[in-house]
Write a protein that holds these residues in place. Sequence first.
Motif, PDB file in Angstrom:
ATOM      1  N   TYR A 232       0.837  -1.210   0.000  1.00 47.06           N
ATOM      2  CA  TYR A 232       0.000   0.000   0.000  1.00 47.06           C
ATOM      3  C   TYR A 232       0.865   1.251   0.000  1.00 47.06           C
ATOM      4  O   TYR A 232       0.646   2.180  -0.791  1.00 47.06           O
ATOM      5  CB  TYR A 232      -0.917  -0.018   1.222  1.00 47.06           C
ATOM      6  N   LYS A 233       1.865   1.294   0.869  1.00 49.68           N
ATOM      7  CA  LYS A 233       2.728   2.475   0.957  1.00 49.68           C
ATOM      8  C   LYS A 233       3.523   2.682  -0.332  1.00 49.68           C
ATOM      9  O   LYS A 233       3.712   3.821  -0.775  1.00 49.68           O
ATOM     10  CB  LYS A 233       3.673   2.336   2.153  1.00 49.68           C
ATOM     11  N   LYS A 234       3.978   1.594  -0.919  1.00 51.51           N
ATOM     12  CA  LYS A 234       4.749   1.700  -2.157  1.00 51.51           C
ATOM     13  C   LYS A 234       3.888   2.249  -3.288  1.00 51.51           C
ATOM     14  O   LYS A 234       4.318   3.117  -4.067  1.00 51.51           O
ATOM     15  CB  LYS A 234       5.317   0.327  -2.537  1.00 51.51           C
ATOM     16  N   TRP A 235       2.651   1.763  -3.386  1.00 52.98           N
ATOM     17  CA  TRP A 235       1.758   2.255  -4.442  1.00 52.98           C
ATOM     18  C   TRP A 235       1.403   3.721  -4.202  1.00 52.98           C
ATOM     19  O   TRP A 235       1.409   4.527  -5.134  1.00 52.98           O
ATOM     20  CB  TRP A 235       0.488   1.410  -4.477  1.00 52.98           C
ATOM     21  N   LYS A 236       1.106   4.076  -2.976  1.00 49.37           N
ATOM     22  CA  LYS A 236       0.766   5.458  -2.663  1.00 49.37           C
ATOM     23  C   LYS A 236       1.944   6.384  -2.977  1.00 49.37           C
ATOM     24  O   LYS A 236       1.754   7.479  -3.523  1.00 49.37           O
ATOM     25  CB  LYS A 236       0.374   5.577  -1.190  1.00 49.37           C
ATOM     26  N   GLU A 237       3.145   5.944  -2.654  1.00 50.97           N
ATOM     27  CA  GLU A 237       4.335   6.735  -2.969  1.00 50.97           C
ATOM     28  C   GLU A 237       4.485   6.904  -4.481  1.00 50.97           C
ATOM     29  O   GLU A 237       4.866   7.982  -4.959  1.00 50.97           O
ATOM     30  CB  GLU A 237       5.574   6.054  -2.372  1.00 50.97           C
ATOM     31  N   TRP A 238       4.184   5.851  -5.237  1.00 52.30           N
ATOM     32  CA  TRP A 238       4.252   5.946  -6.698  1.00 52.30           C
ATOM     33  C   TRP A 238       3.271   6.992  -7.225  1.00 52.30           C
ATOM     34  O   TRP A 238       3.612   7.792  -8.093  1.00 52.30           O
ATOM     35  CB  TRP A 238       3.949   4.584  -7.328  1.00 52.30           C
ATOM     36  N   VAL A 239       2.062   7.004  -6.699  1.00 54.88           N
ATOM     37  CA  VAL A 239       1.066   7.996  -7.127  1.00 54.88           C
ATOM     38  C   VAL A 239       1.563   9.402  -6.823  1.00 54.88           C
ATOM     39  O   VAL A 239       1.497  10.300  -7.675  1.00 54.88           O
ATOM     40  CB  VAL A 239      -0.292   7.751  -6.438  1.00 54.88           C
ATOM     41  N   ARG A 240       2.075   9.608  -5.612  1.00 57.08           N
ATOM     42  CA  ARG A 240       2.498  10.945  -5.210  1.00 57.08           C
ATOM     43  C   ARG A 240       3.729  11.412  -5.991  1.00 57.08           C
ATOM     44  O   ARG A 240       3.874  12.606  -6.253  1.00 57.08           O
ATOM     45  CB  ARG A 240       2.788  10.974  -3.702  1.00 57.08           C
ATOM     46  N   SER A 241       4.618  10.501  -6.364  1.00 62.89           N
ATOM     47  CA  SER A 241       5.863  10.899  -7.022  1.00 62.89           C
ATOM     48  C   SER A 241       5.761  10.906  -8.543  1.00 62.89           C
ATOM     49  O   SER A 241       6.405  11.729  -9.208  1.00 62.89           O
ATOM     50  CB  SER A 241       7.012   9.981  -6.591  1.00 62.89           C
ATOM     51  N   GLN A 242       4.945  10.003  -9.113  1.00 62.65           N
ATOM     52  CA  GLN A 242       4.915   9.857 -10.562  1.00 62.65           C
ATOM     53  C   GLN A 242       3.657  10.408 -11.238  1.00 62.65           C
ATOM     54  O   GLN A 242       3.664  10.665 -12.435  1.00 62.65           O
ATOM     55  CB  GLN A 242       5.054   8.375 -10.940  1.00 62.65           C
ATOM     56  N   ILE A 243       2.595  10.588 -10.477  1.00 60.98           N
ATOM     57  CA  ILE A 243       1.321  11.018 -11.059  1.00 60.98           C
ATOM     58  C   ILE A 243       0.930  12.427 -10.622  1.00 60.98           C
ATOM     59  O   ILE A 243       0.565  13.271 -11.439  1.00 60.98           O
ATOM     60  CB  ILE A 243       0.199  10.027 -10.686  1.00 60.98           C
ATOM     61  N   ASP A 244       1.011  12.693  -9.332  1.00 62.74           N
ATOM     62  CA  ASP A 244       0.512  13.970  -8.810  1.00 62.74           C
ATOM     63  C   ASP A 244       1.197  15.177  -9.439  1.00 62.74           C
ATOM     64  O   ASP A 244       0.532  16.132  -9.845  1.00 62.74           O
ATOM     65  CB  ASP A 244       0.679  14.026  -7.288  1.00 62.74           C
ATOM     66  N   GLN A 245       2.528  15.159  -9.491  1.00 61.03           N
ATOM     67  CA  GLN A 245       3.216  16.356  -9.982  1.00 61.03           C
ATOM     68  C   GLN A 245       2.970  16.621 -11.469  1.00 61.03           C
ATOM     69  O   GLN A 245       2.690  17.766 -11.843  1.00 61.03           O
ATOM     70  CB  GLN A 245       4.712  16.289  -9.697  1.00 61.03           C
ATOM     71  N   PRO A 246       3.039  15.614 -12.353  1.00 54.38           N
ATOM     72  CA  PRO A 246       2.693  15.890 -13.758  1.00 54.38           C
ATOM     73  C   PRO A 246       1.275  16.428 -13.926  1.00 54.38           C
ATOM     74  O   PRO A 246       1.044  17.327 -14.748  1.00 54.38           O
ATOM     75  CB  PRO A 246       2.858  14.521 -14.438  1.00 54.38           C
ATOM     76  N   LEU A 247       0.332  15.903 -13.139  1.00 52.26           N
ATOM     77  CA  LEU A 247      -1.035  16.415 -13.214  1.00 52.26           C
ATOM     78  C   LEU A 247      -1.127  17.828 -12.662  1.00 52.26           C
ATOM     79  O   LEU A 247      -1.896  18.656 -13.173  1.00 52.26           O
ATOM     80  CB  LEU A 247      -1.982  15.488 -12.450  1.00 52.26           C
ATOM     81  N   LEU A 248      -0.341  18.134 -11.637  1.00 50.78           N
ATOM     82  CA  LEU A 248      -0.328  19.472 -11.067  1.00 50.78           C
ATOM     83  C   LEU A 248       0.214  20.478 -12.080  1.00 50.78           C
ATOM     84  O   LEU A 248      -0.311  21.595 -12.210  1.00 50.78           O
ATOM     85  CB  LEU A 248       0.528  19.475  -9.797  1.00 50.78           C
ATOM     86  N   LYS A 249       1.232  20.099 -12.826  1.00 52.91           N
ATOM     87  CA  LYS A 249       1.781  20.979 -13.862  1.00 52.91           C
ATOM     88  C   LYS A 249       0.764  21.223 -14.967  1.00 52.91           C
ATOM     89  O   LYS A 249       0.720  22.317 -15.554  1.00 52.91           O
ATOM     90  CB  LYS A 249       3.051  20.370 -14.445  1.00 52.91           C
TER      91      LYS A 249
END
Length: 395
Positions: free
Chosen positions: A257-274
């Motif tokens: 769970y933590k690994k997947w959540k970290e992946w979302v925060r590091s690989q998905i959130d920032q590109p979507l924020l940009k």
Amino acid sequence: GSEVVKLHPWYPWVMAELELSRGCDKGDAPCSFCTEGTSMKIEERPISDVLDEIRALYNFGIRAFRFGRCSNILTYQGTTFDNKRKPNADALRDLYSQAREACPQLMTLHTDNANPRTIVDFPDAAAEAIEIISKYNTEGDVLSFGIENLHPFVRNINNLKVNFDEALFAVKVVNEIGGWRPTPRSLPKLLPGLNFLVGLAGDSNESLKLHAEFLARILEEGLMLRRINIRKPMLFENTPLKVLIDKYPSRIKENHYKKWKEWVRSQIDQPLLKRLAPLGCIIKNLRIEEKVGNLSFGRQLATYPLLVGVVDDTLPLGTVIDAAVTDYGRRSLTAVPFPLDLNSCPPGSLTAIPGIGKARASRIISQRPFASFEKLKEAIDEEEVAEGLKIFTAL
């Protein structure tokens, strides 16, 4: 009782949440984890009552409102068709347009939840409802989609709303209709927010893989999200999950769970924020709430407001400013006050702008004040850098 808002410590910086309904429009088949559909049938407040409340709050100085406590804004005052709730565009038009009329100096008008299933079942009626909301709301609004889990088995036993393709369709519809910007540098009007629940009955690592594919697909197709929430379910009495979880326990380990959540925060959130707030995007009406080092952190009165670190340590707490985006954290923005006063801003505000390092910032500071953009260009050795700086200033 509206006068009670004057007792709020940040008055008049208050966002009033207006209750539209109770219960769930899924009727007798609520999602397994949810208490909303187990305690009562859906009941809705008349539009006239909601408008009376808005007027009363507005008369006491409130300028920010959120239509909340509603399991599905799209079917507010909706009609029943084939045992499903269908959007009522006329009701939403009356609610939103009259709220606008009642509040001529409105600052924020946002909303809460929406069921993506409604968009799948009634695409035309839902599209009209989304168009009305995005016409009358204020920028940066979000429709919170309870995606929860897209795995077929987990979705089936927990009685969830949509599958992979249906969820993607709903995200696309909201992007196409609500993803426009009032000005080129505004936040989009209305975008989906996704809610994931990890640990429902029958959950497994296969679900995490499927959700990773779904989020990667959103990026690949150039779509936008306002935010992604990741949570674990809570067990409440009288909910189906209370019984289901014993029969079909979740097999997701905490480290997965933590690994997947970290992946979302590091690989998905920032590109979507940009994509959501490109370089130079103007975030309006930020109230400075905290100061750390040379950063003054502020947020808007909004649904899920973005955290913005403004690079200016001279701003007093409680100051309300506009700011222009210069950089990105994982789930936050870095910005400078907008318009940036080059003749008085601290050096940190200059170095926060892409292309302006310490050397250029020192050169700018040594040659200010500037009376025109041409004078600024003379102080910077590259025209492209000067043009990039111009969008943050009033020159």
